[in-house]
Enzyme design. Structure first.
Site, mmCIF file in Angstrom:
data_model
loop_
_atom_site.group_PDB
_atom_site.id
_atom_site.type_symbol
_atom_site.label_atom_id
_atom_site.label_comp_id
_atom_site.label_asym_id
_atom_site.label_seq_id
_atom_site.Cartn_x
_atom_site.Cartn_y
_atom_site.Cartn_z
ATOM 1 C CE1 TYR A 1 44.537 49.157 33.710
ATOM 2 C CE2 TYR A 1 45.373 47.236 34.861
ATOM 3 C CZ TYR A 1 44.730 47.795 33.776
ATOM 4 O OH TYR A 1 44.272 46.995 32.756
ATOM 5 C CG LEU B 1 32.861 38.951 36.955
ATOM 6 C CD1 LEU B 1 33.384 39.196 38.368
ATOM 7 C CD2 LEU B 1 31.754 37.893 36.975
ATOM 8 C CB SER C 1 35.652 43.998 31.651
ATOM 9 O OG SER C 1 36.508 45.094 31.897
ATOM 10 N NE ARG D 1 34.723 48.251 31.592
ATOM 11 C CZ ARG D 1 36.002 48.615 31.586
ATOM 12 N NH1 ARG D 1 36.574 49.012 32.693
ATOM 13 N NH2 ARG D 1 36.698 48.601 30.465
HETATM 14 N N1 LIG Z 1 43.388 45.559 28.645
HETATM 15 C C1 LIG Z 1 42.506 46.451 28.993
HETATM 16 O O1 LIG Z 1 42.284 47.441 28.285
HETATM 17 C C2 LIG Z 1 41.724 46.271 30.265
HETATM 18 C C3 LIG Z 1 40.553 47.020 30.495
HETATM 19 C C4 LIG Z 1 39.852 46.809 31.694
HETATM 20 C C5 LIG Z 1 40.306 45.872 32.604
HETATM 21 N N2 LIG Z 1 41.466 45.179 32.363
HETATM 22 C C6 LIG Z 1 41.979 44.151 33.299
HETATM 23 O O2 LIG Z 1 40.946 43.194 33.530
HETATM 24 C C7 LIG Z 1 40.711 43.042 34.910
HETATM 25 C C8 LIG Z 1 39.262 42.687 35.164
HETATM 26 O O3 LIG Z 1 38.388 43.612 34.558
HETATM 27 P P1 LIG Z 1 37.507 44.656 35.392
HETATM 28 O O4 LIG Z 1 38.053 44.827 36.740
HETATM 29 O O5 LIG Z 1 37.364 45.841 34.508
HETATM 30 O O6 LIG Z 1 36.067 44.021 35.415
HETATM 31 P P2 LIG Z 1 35.392 42.695 36.013
HETATM 32 O O7 LIG Z 1 36.432 41.764 36.468
HETATM 33 O O8 LIG Z 1 34.433 42.278 34.985
HETATM 34 O O9 LIG Z 1 34.574 43.270 37.247
HETATM 35 C C9 LIG Z 1 35.200 43.876 38.334
HETATM 36 C C10 LIG Z 1 34.135 44.515 39.198
HETATM 37 O O10 LIG Z 1 33.237 43.510 39.661
HETATM 38 C C11 LIG Z 1 33.210 43.473 41.074
HETATM 39 N N3 LIG Z 1 33.175 42.053 41.447
HETATM 40 C C12 LIG Z 1 34.141 41.121 41.261
HETATM 41 N N4 LIG Z 1 33.747 39.916 41.681
HETATM 42 C C13 LIG Z 1 32.490 40.079 42.136
HETATM 43 C C14 LIG Z 1 31.536 39.198 42.697
HETATM 44 N N5 LIG Z 1 31.802 37.899 42.839
HETATM 45 N N6 LIG Z 1 30.331 39.710 43.071
HETATM 46 C C15 LIG Z 1 30.040 41.018 42.908
HETATM 47 N N7 LIG Z 1 30.903 41.898 42.375
HETATM 48 C C16 LIG Z 1 32.115 41.431 41.992
HETATM 49 C C17 LIG Z 1 34.466 44.179 41.530
HETATM 50 O O11 LIG Z 1 34.240 44.843 42.768
HETATM 51 P P3 LIG Z 1 35.271 44.815 43.990
HETATM 52 O O12 LIG Z 1 36.636 45.065 43.435
HETATM 53 O O13 LIG Z 1 34.812 45.915 44.861
HETATM 54 O O14 LIG Z 1 35.129 43.463 44.607
HETATM 55 C C18 LIG Z 1 34.670 45.208 40.421
HETATM 56 O O15 LIG Z 1 33.892 46.354 40.636
HETATM 57 C C19 LIG Z 1 41.153 44.388 35.500
HETATM 58 O O16 LIG Z 1 41.437 44.287 36.877
HETATM 59 C C20 LIG Z 1 42.364 44.702 34.674
HETATM 60 O O17 LIG Z 1 43.504 44.022 35.182
HETATM 61 C C21 LIG Z 1 42.157 45.353 31.188
#
Ligand SMILES: NC(=O)c1ccc[n+]([C@@H]2O[C@H](COP(=O)([O-])OP(=O)(O)OC[C@H]3O[C@@H](n4cnc5c(N)ncnc54)[C@H](OP(=O)(O)O)[C@@H]3O)[C@@H](O)[C@H]2O)c1
Length: 341
Positions: A64, A214, A212, A216
């Site tokens: 990241y 939410l 992910s 993403r």
């Molecule tokens: N193992 C893997 O291959 C892999 C792949 C992807 C992700 N991950 C991990 O999983 C974590 C979470 O996944 P993710 O970040 O991809 O997706 P997510 O948690 O599904 O969604 C994150 C997105 O949603 C927004 N968001 C969060 N809370 C919100 C709310 N209450 N209302 C409106 N928008 C909201 C965030 O924006 P803002 O940040 O601008 O608030 C960001 O753009 C990552 O941070 C990472 O650590 C792992």
């Protein structure tokens, strides 16, 4: 009577794994993937506030921001070393000049070099949960987990995890060393792992850490078309689900989520997270979603989902959504476990 400042419930992260808040924090977006972090101070405040709410599992990866995310959370982690369960990952890398071209390495020399680099960037002696981020099919999983187990024996790592693996790979890995958690995409929009991986994890006493959760951000209704609404460097613009006609089709699938949210006075994202949390009971295993956000208001909203229990009728109304989603999780699915089961 619970209020928004109460700490959330906890659960054991796999057999013999650490006790963590039932919702973790994804830190990726603070340094990469979803457009620039314009307010770094607010993102740092999210790290602190999460702990107050009972979030203890903090998720990062060496990939990241090419190490920047580990460096970003390092001061916070060091200040709260005994309270935080620190998870990071190895295996995935890219040339910062040409980030579309990605490599995956699971071999022992690479792992040993990666762990030292992560420990140094994080400024800690030990990583609480060390994941293989992606699977390099050229290296037997037993060899990879064997090399990871050496790190446990040497005190560099406490617990092991795997991301985007198949049920067969999980079983083979568990035969070498206990695995605390599998981290894979799981949400109202992405339910493939329920067929093989989730039953295997339950049988083996391994926890699921849905990434992910939410979708993403799509499941919150905060955007529809990534190609026109998000910044030019936002990774979601490459994802088939969030672009073109697929995005419009998928936005319409949120109708039952919106209805439940309205009836409950909750947000769409809270309904999506509550659904995921309840999969722990449905499937009989520990589930610790790691929603990512850079804003305290969103963090508090997301944490509030741990206090929502959906009814059987509500779960039924949400059931058909995943089967109707248009477009794959990634443009290039070769970097996932798809097709290997
Ligand atoms: N193992 C893997 O291959 C892999 C792949 C992807 C992700 N991950 C991990 O999983 C974590 C979470 O996944 P993710 O970040 O991809 O997706 P997510 O948690 O599904 O969604 C994150 C997105 O949603 C927004 N968001 C969060 N809370 C919100 C709310 N209450 N209302 C409106 N928008 C909201 C965030 O924006 P803002 O940040 O601008 O608030 C960001 O753009 C990552 O941070 C990472 O650590 C792992």
């Amino acid at each position: 009577m619970s209020n928004s400042n109460d700490k959330m419930a906890t659960a054991a992260l796999g057999t013999g794994g650490p006790e963590v808040g039932v919702q973790g924090l994804g830190c990726m977006g603070m340094s990469s993937a979803y457009g620039p972090t314009t307010d770094q101070g607010e993102a740092r405040a999210v790290l602190e506030r999460a702990l107050e709410l009972g979030v203890t599992l903090y998720d990062t990866a060496d990939f990241y921001g090419f190490g920047e995310n580990e460096k970003f959370i390092a001061p916070f982690v060091r200040a709260h070393r005994d309270e935080v369960v620190l998870a990071t990952k190895f295996a995935l890398w890219a040339d910062p000049e040409n980030p579309q071209v990605r490599t995956i390495r699971n071999d022992r020399p690479y792992i040993r070099q990666a762990v030292e680099a992560s420990l140094q960037r994080l400024g800690v002696d030990e990583i609480d949960l060390y994941y293989m981020h992606r699977r390099d099919v050229n290296v037997p999983i037993e060899e990879t987990v064997g090399a990871m187990a050496e790190l446990v024996a040497e005190g560099k790592v406490k617990h092991l995890g795997l991301s985007e693996v198949t049920a067969g790979e999980l079983r083979a890995a568990q035969a070498v060393h206990p695995i605390a958690a599998v981290q894979s995409e799981w949400s109202l929009f992405s339910r493939d792992i329920e067929t093989h991986v989730v039953p295997a994890a339950r049988e083996l006493g391994v926890a699921l850490v849905p990434y992910s959760p939410l979708g993403r951000g799509f499941l919150t209704g905060s955007f529809v078309r990534a190609d026109s609404e998000l910044s030019s460097d936002d990774f979601r613009r490459t994802m088939p689900r969030f672009t073109g006609d697929n995005a419009e089709v998928n936005a319409a699938l949120l109708e039952p989520v919106r209805e439940i949210a309205q009836q409950r006075g909750a947000s769409l994202g809270q309904v999506a997270l509550a659904w995921l949390q309840q999969q722990a009971q449905v499937h009989g295993l520990t589930v610790v979603p790691i929603p990512g956000t850079r804003r305290r208001s969103r963090l508090e909203e997301n944490a509030g989902a741990t206090r929502i229990t959906l009814t059987a009728d509500e779960l039924t109304a949400l059931e058909p959504i995943a089967g109707k989603v248009a477009g794959g999780r990634y443009a290039d699915m070769s970097f996932t476990s798809a097709g290997r089961e």
